[in-house]
Design an enzyme around this catalytic site. Sequence first.
Site, mmCIF file in Angstrom:
data_model
loop_
_atom_site.group_PDB
_atom_site.id
_atom_site.type_symbol
_atom_site.label_atom_id
_atom_site.label_comp_id
_atom_site.label_asym_id
_atom_site.label_seq_id
_atom_site.Cartn_x
_atom_site.Cartn_y
_atom_site.Cartn_z
ATOM 1 N N LYS A 113 0.878 -1.183 0.000
ATOM 2 C CA LYS A 113 0.000 0.000 0.000
ATOM 3 C C LYS A 113 0.908 1.224 0.000
ATOM 4 O O LYS A 113 2.053 1.151 0.434
ATOM 5 C CB LYS A 113 -0.881 0.006 1.259
ATOM 6 C CG LYS A 113 -2.096 0.885 1.148
ATOM 7 C CD LYS A 113 -3.243 0.181 0.442
ATOM 8 C CE LYS A 113 -4.406 1.137 0.166
ATOM 9 N NZ LYS A 113 -5.581 0.429 -0.353
ATOM 10 N N ASP A 170 -6.929 4.315 -4.678
ATOM 11 C CA ASP A 170 -7.625 4.188 -3.387
ATOM 12 C C ASP A 170 -8.230 5.573 -3.155
ATOM 13 O O ASP A 170 -8.440 6.319 -4.131
ATOM 14 C CB ASP A 170 -6.627 3.786 -2.273
ATOM 15 C CG ASP A 170 -7.330 3.429 -0.954
ATOM 16 O OD1 ASP A 170 -7.911 2.346 -0.876
ATOM 17 O OD2 ASP A 170 -7.326 4.252 -0.009
HETATM 18 P P1 NDP Z 1 -12.879 7.854 -3.143
HETATM 19 O O1 NDP Z 1 -11.800 8.848 -2.924
HETATM 20 O O2 NDP Z 1 -13.412 7.624 -4.498
HETATM 21 O O3 NDP Z 1 -14.122 8.174 -2.178
HETATM 22 C C1 NDP Z 1 -13.965 8.236 -0.807
HETATM 23 C C2 NDP Z 1 -15.280 8.681 -0.184
HETATM 24 O O4 NDP Z 1 -15.195 8.587 1.222
HETATM 25 C C3 NDP Z 1 -15.602 10.126 -0.502
HETATM 26 O O5 NDP Z 1 -16.992 10.286 -0.511
HETATM 27 C C4 NDP Z 1 -14.958 10.859 0.680
HETATM 28 O O6 NDP Z 1 -15.523 12.116 0.951
HETATM 29 C C5 NDP Z 1 -15.258 9.904 1.804
HETATM 30 N N1 NDP Z 1 -14.221 10.038 2.831
HETATM 31 C C6 NDP Z 1 -12.894 9.832 2.680
HETATM 32 N N2 NDP Z 1 -12.229 10.068 3.814
HETATM 33 C C7 NDP Z 1 -13.177 10.439 4.696
HETATM 34 C C8 NDP Z 1 -13.138 10.800 6.062
HETATM 35 N N3 NDP Z 1 -11.963 10.846 6.734
HETATM 36 N N4 NDP Z 1 -14.309 11.100 6.668
HETATM 37 C C9 NDP Z 1 -15.487 11.033 5.983
HETATM 38 N N5 NDP Z 1 -15.582 10.702 4.701
HETATM 39 C C10 NDP Z 1 -14.444 10.403 4.068
HETATM 40 O O7 NDP Z 1 -12.306 6.474 -2.519
HETATM 41 P P2 NDP Z 1 -12.810 4.991 -2.747
HETATM 42 O O8 NDP Z 1 -14.272 4.977 -2.971
HETATM 43 O O9 NDP Z 1 -11.902 4.370 -3.722
HETATM 44 O O10 NDP Z 1 -12.475 4.335 -1.329
HETATM 45 C C11 NDP Z 1 -13.410 4.278 -0.261
HETATM 46 C C12 NDP Z 1 -12.992 3.195 0.716
HETATM 47 O O11 NDP Z 1 -12.931 1.934 0.023
HETATM 48 C C13 NDP Z 1 -11.608 3.357 1.345
HETATM 49 O O12 NDP Z 1 -11.625 2.832 2.651
HETATM 50 C C14 NDP Z 1 -10.720 2.479 0.463
HETATM 51 O O13 NDP Z 1 -9.553 2.064 1.135
HETATM 52 C C15 NDP Z 1 -11.665 1.318 0.224
HETATM 53 N N6 NDP Z 1 -11.348 0.483 -0.928
HETATM 54 C C16 NDP Z 1 -11.264 1.007 -2.182
HETATM 55 C C17 NDP Z 1 -10.987 0.201 -3.268
HETATM 56 C C18 NDP Z 1 -10.988 0.718 -4.659
HETATM 57 O O14 NDP Z 1 -10.907 -0.113 -5.568
HETATM 58 N N7 NDP Z 1 -11.097 2.011 -4.894
HETATM 59 C C19 NDP Z 1 -10.698 -1.232 -3.080
HETATM 60 C C20 NDP Z 1 -10.908 -1.713 -1.730
HETATM 61 C C21 NDP Z 1 -11.194 -0.863 -0.703
HETATM 62 P P3 NDP Z 1 -14.709 13.443 0.511
HETATM 63 O O15 NDP Z 1 -14.840 13.496 -0.980
HETATM 64 O O16 NDP Z 1 -15.377 14.555 1.217
HETATM 65 O O17 NDP Z 1 -13.295 13.232 0.954
#
Ligand code: NDP
Length: 455
Positions: free
Chosen positions: A128, A168
């Site tokens: 990571k 991510d």
């Molecule tokens: P994105 O950046 O596309 O979206 C993240 C979302 O979560 C946004 O809506 C963001 O809001 C919100 N968010 C992020 N940090 C915070 C926080 N500290 N508090 C509240 N809201 C938060 O990321 P992904 O959708 O790719 O990832 C989401 C989760 O899924 C993560 O935990 C990631 O590790 C996990 N994941 C992702 C994979 C992938 O293929 N993308 C694979 C496996 C797991 P804002 O825009 O306001 O920051």
Amino acid sequence: MSKTNYADHLLAMVKAKNPAEPEFLQAVQEVVESLTLVLDRYPEYRTHKILERIVEPERVIMFRVPWMDDQGEIHVNRGFRIQMNSAIGPYKGGLRFHPSVNLGILKFLAFEQVFKNSLTTLPMGGGKGGSDFDPKNKSDNEVMRFCQSFMNELYRHIGADTDVPAGDIGVGGREIGFLFGQYKKLRNEFTGVLTGKGLNWGGSLIRPEATGYGAVYFAAEMLATRKQTFQGKVCLVSGSGNVAQYTVEKINELGGKVVTLSDSNGYIYDEAGIDKKKLDFIMELKNVKRGRIKDYADAHKGAVYYPIDPKLDYNPLWNHKADCAFPSATQNEVNGKDAANLLKNGVYCIAEGANMPSTLEAVKQFIDAKILYGLGKAANAGGVATSGLEMSQNSMRIGWSREEVDNKLHGIMKNIHKACYETAERFGTPGNYVNGANIAGFLKVADAMLDQGLV
Ligand code: NDP
């Protein structure tokens, strides 16, 4: 030493060695608690100090990332790559760009990734990386300059057979494009060194959809163990990024109804459900305009927006009547109080799109209540599994159809569910997907480590 003493001793050692890394400790604790069931049956893992070795990254790379904004001002961020374990394949895992990123958070993510990648049955080790850079409110040019500077160091540590990063939080198609472009320029070679690439330069169909779709496929398998389907199920989803968006799409396709989405400023509740047209609005808002979730409520009658209230010690998003929940934003977004609220509101099926979104206290409540609880490292493995499929297509220089990739993804999620379900039974804790995933993921990596000697 008894098995409990051994686990306590190991956790104390990890804590002493990594004092300022609470998320890493939390991830290790969850896994070690499951593994106490294994250590009695297989003493060789203790003799060969497999646990002591698996909690120590093979390599940690930390570097300076200087870049210039559009006004000519210089900024310095910190870049990381954690190469956690390569026993079963090249390191594989995403890059996260978010101001909260630090060594401990990336180590927890890399540690989880080792077990998750093992569960996919594909030959991928765990890694990571990322940076404390915040892509929000940056121009495309600023993001490009940052990505180029980040790759100026990272390129010497990665490669198609060494370490293959992906996206991510904060790293989507735009960022992967800039990172790939710079890697190609520096190395003068066009290889599958990153996944999540654009379709016309080596990407795979279904990769953007894969994590969200996979989480829903996993939940459907869990529901099937109780002879149920998604038809008519009310679902709570958090986040509104990549994972959340495709979770909503698949739930809709299977006949469920999603009533919530969020970002870091607040959440929306739409009792009528977020249908295809409304989801299109969200995708445009988040992926193109890069706007805030509040705008959804402004544009849709009947939807209510709740800004984050820092005085609350729980998240009201998890306090609505529903059947299923999909935490899909970030780590520790479901605490003990949230877990109690979810159970009180009738939620009995949880599939985690995010990594470690539930605190240990929340997990304990789900297990005790014997609900269908699919932890992140199993439920969200569809993303990395499809990255694995992208790597295969790149190696063979071919591209599979949307249907082919989706079928393979669906098959992998079914197999992961089966492995977790059966392993939980085999170790005397039926229905406990936490034990099932941790043990099944561990055994394959541990056996490979035994085979490969003390390296
Ligand atoms: P994105 O950046 O596309 O979206 C993240 C979302 O979560 C946004 O809506 C963001 O809001 C919100 N968010 C992020 N940090 C915070 C926080 N500290 N508090 C509240 N809201 C938060 O990321 P992904 O959708 O790719 O990832 C989401 C989760 O899924 C993560 O935990 C990631 O590790 C996990 N994941 C992702 C994979 C992938 O293929 N993308 C694979 C496996 C797991 P804002 O825009 O306001 O920051």
